[in-house]
Design a protein around this motif. Structure first.
Motif, mmCIF file in Angstrom:
data_model
loop_
_atom_site.group_PDB
_atom_site.id
_atom_site.type_symbol
_atom_site.label_atom_id
_atom_site.label_comp_id
_atom_site.label_asym_id
_atom_site.label_seq_id
_atom_site.Cartn_x
_atom_site.Cartn_y
_atom_site.Cartn_z
ATOM 1 N N UNK A 95 0.818 -1.215 0.000
ATOM 2 C CA UNK A 95 0.000 0.000 0.000
ATOM 3 C C UNK A 95 0.852 1.265 0.000
ATOM 4 N N UNK A 96 2.095 1.167 0.438
ATOM 5 C CA UNK A 96 2.955 2.342 0.587
ATOM 6 C C UNK A 96 3.349 2.913 -0.773
ATOM 7 N N UNK A 97 3.245 4.243 -0.891
ATOM 8 C CA UNK A 97 3.650 4.929 -2.123
ATOM 9 C C UNK A 97 5.013 5.595 -1.982
ATOM 10 N N UNK A 98 5.368 6.006 -0.778
ATOM 11 C CA UNK A 98 6.678 6.591 -0.535
ATOM 12 C C UNK A 98 6.960 6.563 0.962
ATOM 13 N N UNK A 99 8.200 6.872 1.296
ATOM 14 C CA UNK A 99 8.604 6.943 2.701
ATOM 15 C C UNK A 99 9.237 8.294 2.962
ATOM 16 N N UNK A 100 9.061 8.801 4.180
ATOM 17 C CA UNK A 100 9.771 10.030 4.522
ATOM 18 C C UNK A 100 10.166 10.078 5.975
ATOM 19 N N UNK A 101 11.206 10.883 6.209
ATOM 20 C CA UNK A 101 11.796 10.965 7.531
ATOM 21 C C UNK A 101 11.054 11.925 8.443
ATOM 22 N N UNK A 102 11.097 11.624 9.740
ATOM 23 C CA UNK A 102 10.411 12.440 10.743
ATOM 24 C C UNK A 102 11.402 13.366 11.423
ATOM 25 N N UNK A 103 11.009 14.628 11.545
ATOM 26 C CA UNK A 103 11.788 15.618 12.300
ATOM 27 C C UNK A 103 11.039 15.961 13.589
#
Length: 243
Positions: free
Chosen positions: A161-169
């Motif tokens: 289901x995931x389309x992209x990943x991103x980092x948390x600040x």
């Protein structure tokens, strides 16, 4: 063996034309024609077709000595044309995907016997999904811009289901999500109440819990972000979990 550049130069001279003549006819710079003849760059397929008509030579004149080289199929040429039209950031994403796909292992095929004397069942284990990964974009603190000319990597995930990943600040979503974590995101313009989501508000990116009229921080040391009609609010997608 003559290079493509030398063949263009010879054909031009035989036709009694100067580099400036070619440039004017094609509405390009003189240096472009010069770069072709020096083999610094190459004309595209459509331009070569035009040059064949202009110089009164066949296409074979330009490709005769290239027969032993790999020839691109029509679909491959179309992919190259589309690639050249992409923005720099999109090209970087495509490059990363190609590198990842070319280096990863092929699907694993396992054999499972149902009956040793009669039939066998083959199980194909599909390779993980490849998605873009954007570092340090979803802000769990004061927010920061999303997808603003930033580097991108490609990663593998088993979450289809995931389309992209991103980092948390930041730490406003602790203890569920900590600073430095990476989250998987499914692109969607709306989410359900209490879903963790990625939102852009007035150009700033936030990872928060959706509460209908506001975005909630799990860390009670941080205030909720209230919605108002003057804001430019966009839901980017639903957070599925950590990478």
């Amino acid at each position: 063996m003559k290079s493509l550049g030398n063949r263009i130069k010879d054909a031009r001279k035989n036709a009694g034309l100067k580099q400036s003549d070619i440039a004017e006819l094609l509405n390009i710079k003189n240096t472009t024609v010069s770069n072709w003849e020096k083999d610094i760059s190459k004309p595209d397929i459509d331009t070569i077709e035009y040059l064949c008509e202009l110089f009164n030579v066949s296409a074979n004149y330009f490709i005769a000595d290239m027969a032993s080289k790999e020839v691109l199929s029509f679909s491959e040429k179309e992919h190259i044309k589309k690639y050249r039209s992409l923005e720099a950031l999109d090209k970087k994403a495509v490059d990363g995907l190609i590198n990842t796909l070319s280096e990863r292992e092929k699907p694993i095929i396992k054999e499972r016997s149902q009956d040793a004397e009669h039939s066998k069942e083959f199980i194909v284990l599909e390779p993980p999904k490849i998605i873009p990964c954007y570092p340090k974009l979803a802000s769990a603190g004061t927010g920061e811009y999303l997808f603003n000319d930033i580097p991108v990597d490609m990663i593998e995930t088993e979450n289809n289901e995931a389309d992209f990943a991103l980092g948390v600040n930041g730490n406003s979503m602790e203890p569920k999500f900590n600073d430095g974590d990476y989250v998987l995101v499914k692109k969607q313009s709306t989410v359900n109440l209490n879903d963790i989501a990625i939102y852009i508000i007035d150009g700033e990116c936030l990872i928060k819990q959706y509460k209908g009229n506001r975005l909630h921080s799990l860390n009670h040391e941080f205030n909720d972000v209230m919605f108002n009609k003057n804001q430019n609010i966009k839901c980017v997608g639903k957070v599925l979990g950590k990478v």
